[in-house]
Design a protein around this motif. Sequence first.
Motif, PDB file in Angstrom:
ATOM      1  N   MET A   1       1.773  -3.962 -16.490  1.00 15.20           N
ATOM      2  CA  MET A   1       2.548  -4.638 -15.619  1.00 15.20           C
ATOM      3  C   MET A   1       3.713  -4.023 -14.792  1.00 15.20           C
ATOM      4  N   LYS A   2       3.489  -4.126 -13.660  1.00 15.11           N
ATOM      5  CA  LYS A   2       4.506  -3.561 -12.569  1.00 15.11           C
ATOM      6  C   LYS A   2       5.872  -4.077 -12.557  1.00 15.11           C
TER       7      LYS A   2
ATOM      8  N   ASP B   1       5.638   2.683 -14.023  1.00 15.44           N
ATOM      9  CA  ASP B   1       5.439   1.090 -13.684  1.00 15.44           C
ATOM     10  C   ASP B   1       6.513   0.573 -13.187  1.00 15.44           C
TER      11      ASP B   1
ATOM     12  N   ASP C   1       4.596  -7.376 -10.573  1.00 12.88           N
ATOM     13  CA  ASP C   1       4.542  -8.703 -11.157  1.00 12.88           C
ATOM     14  C   ASP C   1       5.761  -9.173 -11.652  1.00 12.88           C
TER      15      ASP C   1
ATOM     16  N   SER D   1       3.098 -14.553  -5.403  1.00 11.79           N
ATOM     17  CA  SER D   1       2.119 -15.356  -5.779  1.00 11.79           C
ATOM     18  C   SER D   1       2.528 -16.106  -7.012  1.00 11.79           C
TER      19      SER D   1
ATOM     20  N   ASP E   1       1.659 -16.213  -9.779  1.00 11.02           N
ATOM     21  CA  ASP E   1       1.486 -15.759 -11.314  1.00 11.02           C
ATOM     22  C   ASP E   1       2.392 -14.697 -11.498  1.00 11.02           C
ATOM     23  N   LYS E   2       3.441 -14.416 -10.449  1.00 15.10           N
ATOM     24  CA  LYS E   2       4.572 -13.578 -10.536  1.00 15.10           C
ATOM     25  C   LYS E   2       5.763 -14.219 -11.385  1.00 15.10           C
ATOM     26  N   CYS E   3       6.962 -13.466 -11.295  1.00 18.18           N
ATOM     27  CA  CYS E   3       8.035 -13.810 -12.109  1.00 18.18           C
ATOM     28  C   CYS E   3       9.062 -13.217 -11.551  1.00 18.18           C
TER      29      CYS E   3
ATOM     30  N   CYS F   1       7.276 -19.272  -7.887  1.00 16.63           N
ATOM     31  CA  CYS F   1       6.564 -18.380  -9.135  1.00 16.63           C
ATOM     32  C   CYS F   1       7.405 -18.852 -10.141  1.00 16.63           C
TER      33      CYS F   1
ATOM     34  N   TRP G   1       5.088 -15.705 -19.356  1.00 19.17           N
ATOM     35  CA  TRP G   1       6.522 -15.126 -18.735  1.00 19.17           C
ATOM     36  C   TRP G   1       7.733 -15.169 -19.825  1.00 19.17           C
TER      37      TRP G   1
END
Length: 277
Positions: free
Chosen positions: A1-2, A29, A64, A87, A89-91, A110, A140
């Motif tokens: 995860m970045k 990361d 992410d 997008s 799926d990100k947080c 998101c 998340w």
Amino acid sequence: MKIGMIGTGNMGKILIEALLESKAISPADLLIQNRTLAKAIQIKEIYPAVTVLKTAKKVAQNADLIFLCVKPHDVFSVASDIAPYLSADKCVVSITSPINTEQLENAVSCSVARIIPSITNRALCGVALFSYGSNCTQEWKQALSTLFNNFSTPTEIADNITRVASDIVSCGPAFFSYLTQRFIDGAVEETEIDADTATKLASEMLIGLGQLLEKGYYTLPTLQEKVSVKGGVTGEGINVLEKNIGDTFNQLFQATQHKFEEDLQLVKNSLVIHKNI
Ligand SMILES: NC(=O)C1=CN([C@@H]2O[C@H](COP(=O)(O)OP(=O)(O)OC[C@H]3O[C@@H](n4cnc5c(N)ncnc54)[C@H](O)[C@@H]3O)[C@@H](O)[C@H]2O)C=CC1
Ligand SMILES: O=C(O)[C@@H]1CCC=N1
């Protein structure tokens, strides 16, 4: 995860240090960005594998999980800059108390959370106050809690205690530093002890007190009971505190609540400026 960090001032830097020193993530990361880029570059000098990016947009595109570590009045401006690149799926996580998760959810599409950290997290301890957005995914929630568990005690709070919880967890270290300083000043003014010795003794006492509480040997009331030998000197000191502290702490919490109302209004005004979000 970045992980992306937008804003590397006081708290952004502390979070970076806590994340890396606790080995919660690897420097490779981490993507960081700050309005004055030199501040981010200084961090890269300490952790060379960290990536410095020139714009918040690039952080949003490549990370992410994105932390907004800017002052409350800058949050919506950053959120509107990055929104097109996020997008579902990100947080996005904001770390400031006057902005709630509903306002964040209106700004970005998101998962969102508000996590109010504490300077104590720099020592890989203390609490981080969690509030999840209503659309934040279970994945998340789990990931954020696991991440912060490396250097804090993640504690979910209800919205109505945001200010007081942050006063205790995040402002508390400043309040108790101030009180300790006054404790030291009093000792120096009233006795023959010098400031360095009094500071060293008081600091060691606080560290010991923290350890006692951590180890669970005593509660706060039993601690007072054990030290206050009947008819002894501690009792004399406690009498002075009882007589003089009065409603100081009631006033303190009233003052922070009052300031919070002003901050909430400033946030609303900054929302009007960014009314597109
Ligand atoms: N200092 C503390 O103990 C705590 C602070 N917080 C919250 O953390 C937030 C930040 O506070 P500090 O770190 O103390 O402030 P700070 O002023 O030290 O850091 C803010 C950073 O954001 C950067 N910045 C501003 N606009 C930007 C933009 N558009 N793009 C990229 N970077 C930008 C600034 O250059 C600065 O480096 C505040 O909202 C505060 O409420 C939360 C808990 C504890
Ligand atoms: O947003 C907050 O409540 C925190 C507390 C200390 C600074 N900011």
